[in-house]
Write an enzyme that holds these catalytic residues in place. Structure first.
Site, PDB file in Angstrom:
ATOM      1  N   LYS A 120      -1.191  -3.596   0.341  1.00 23.87           N
ATOM      2  CA  LYS A 120      -2.486  -3.037   0.588  1.00 23.87           C
ATOM      3  C   LYS A 120      -3.477  -4.105   1.062  1.00 23.87           C
ATOM      4  CE  LYS A 120      -4.259   0.469  -1.758  1.00 23.87           C
ATOM      5  NZ  LYS A 120      -4.465   1.261  -3.085  1.00 23.87           N
TER       6      LYS A 120
ATOM      7  N   CYS B 175       2.791  -0.723  -2.887  1.00 28.01           N
ATOM      8  CA  CYS B 175       1.449  -0.937  -2.853  1.00 28.01           C
ATOM      9  C   CYS B 175       0.688  -2.135  -3.012  1.00 28.01           C
ATOM     10  CB  CYS B 175       0.699   0.086  -4.021  1.00 28.01           C
ATOM     11  SG  CYS B 175       0.847   1.831  -3.505  1.00 28.01           S
TER      12      CYS B 175
END
Length: 331
Positions: free
Chosen positions: A18, A15
């Protein structure tokens, strides 16, 4: 199977890859949740507060929860990467108070650079975690691309009267965190050195199902999951959406073993620094050291639930108070 350093095929990892929150919000500015011309259901949760998933009420007193999440390799082991990515995608449904029903794989694969047998292991990991969650996996979509990416689009069911949202926080509620943080720093160290951290893999592959069920049973209505924008980023979004100030005790926030040492040794993802830069104008950091702030902003992959309420077994890390000069205050 041929072993490859999968993390070396990705600019970012998990993540942490992102798009930064501030940049994303500027791109999405002005895009509201417009009702369809012939509505089949009522949109209960859209894009307004940047919540974890979309929710639509349909006939029969049921709500559909819909989300999608995918990312570049966070670890080198393909099976573990698949498990982590699936747990991360399923988490959005749990964070809304839903139960995952069916998932579709989302796969980008450099077909000329990585053997398909590695992709098979990634998909096997995702399928095993979905099976653990009682969620069907029914196909999906794949493309050829320069970086490997994997995740899922997940559909779940929820009771519209018992949704958990990021805009339902109220002054006086305690803040609980159901998983320790620090996976971003440990994953960054893993990418740089090849060291394997089983404790981080265990945290990232652990489903948020039990924590979500405990929150529902306790009547809790304000929840979000902690992923790429870090604890501080998701805390800021919750406080902003709810019109309150979140006060946290930095010493009470649980850390994955080795995470503080990883930050101290310089293994800080770029995403973590961007998270801190994003929330800094809205945060009173007091005298908290930069090392601690970077941990609090650490870009998590498949993190826990941040809950406005008390969850059995989860540490209380702060509380919500009436809105003050800052959205977040750290002691």
């Amino acid at each position: 199977m041929i072993m490859q350093r999968l993390t070396h095929y990705a600019q970012g990892g998990g993540c942490a890859c992102k798009i930064p929150a501030g940049e994303l919000e500027s791109v999405l500015a002005g895009f509201g949740s417009e009702p369809p011309g012939d509505p089949l259901g009522e949109l209960l949760v859209g894009t307004e507060t940047g919540d974890d998933a979309a929710v639509v009420r349909i006939e029969g007193g049921t709500a559909i929860v819909s989300t999608a999440d995918f990312f570049t390799p966070v670890v080198d082991d393909p099976y573990d990467w698949g498990r982590i990515a699936a747990a991360n995608a399923l988490s959005d449904v749990y964070a809304m108070g839903g139960r995952p029903l069916v998932a579709l794989n989302v796969l980008c694969w450099p077909r000329d650079g990585l053997p398909y047998e590695i992709a098979r292991e990634v998909l096997r990991g995702g399928a095993d975690v979905a099976r653990q969650a009682g969620c069907h996996v029914a196909g999906g979509h794949s493309v050829n691309g320069p970086e490997p990416m994997y995740g899922m689009a997940v559909t779940g069911l929820a009771d519209p009267a018992r949704l958990m949202r990021n805009d339902a926080g109220r002054p006086g509620l305690p803040l609980s965190l159901t998983k320790p943080i620090g996976s971003g720093a440990l994953n960054n160290r893993h990418k740089a050195t090849g060291e394997v951290f089983p404790q981080a893999i265990e945290v990232m592959t652990r489903l948020n199902a039990d924590a979500a069920q405990a929150a529902l049973e306790a009547g809790i209505r304000c929840v979000t999951d902690v992923t790429g924008f870090g604890l501080l980023g998701h805390l800021y979004k919750l406080a902003r959406a709810s019109g309150v100030t979140a006060v946290i005790d930095a010493a009470a926030v649980p850390l994955i073993e080795g995470a503080r040492e990883a930050v101290r040794d310089g293994y800080v993802p770029g995403g973590s620094r961007r998270n801190l830069d994003w929330v800094a104008p809205h945060t009173d950091t007091g005298t908290v050291a930069e090392e601690t702030l970077l941990l609090l902003a650490d870009a998590q992959t498949s993190g826990g639930l941040l809950v406005a309420g008390e969850v059995p077994g989860a540490p209380v890390i702060g509380e919500l108070i009436p809105r003050g000069d800052h959205a977040v205050v750290i002691h």
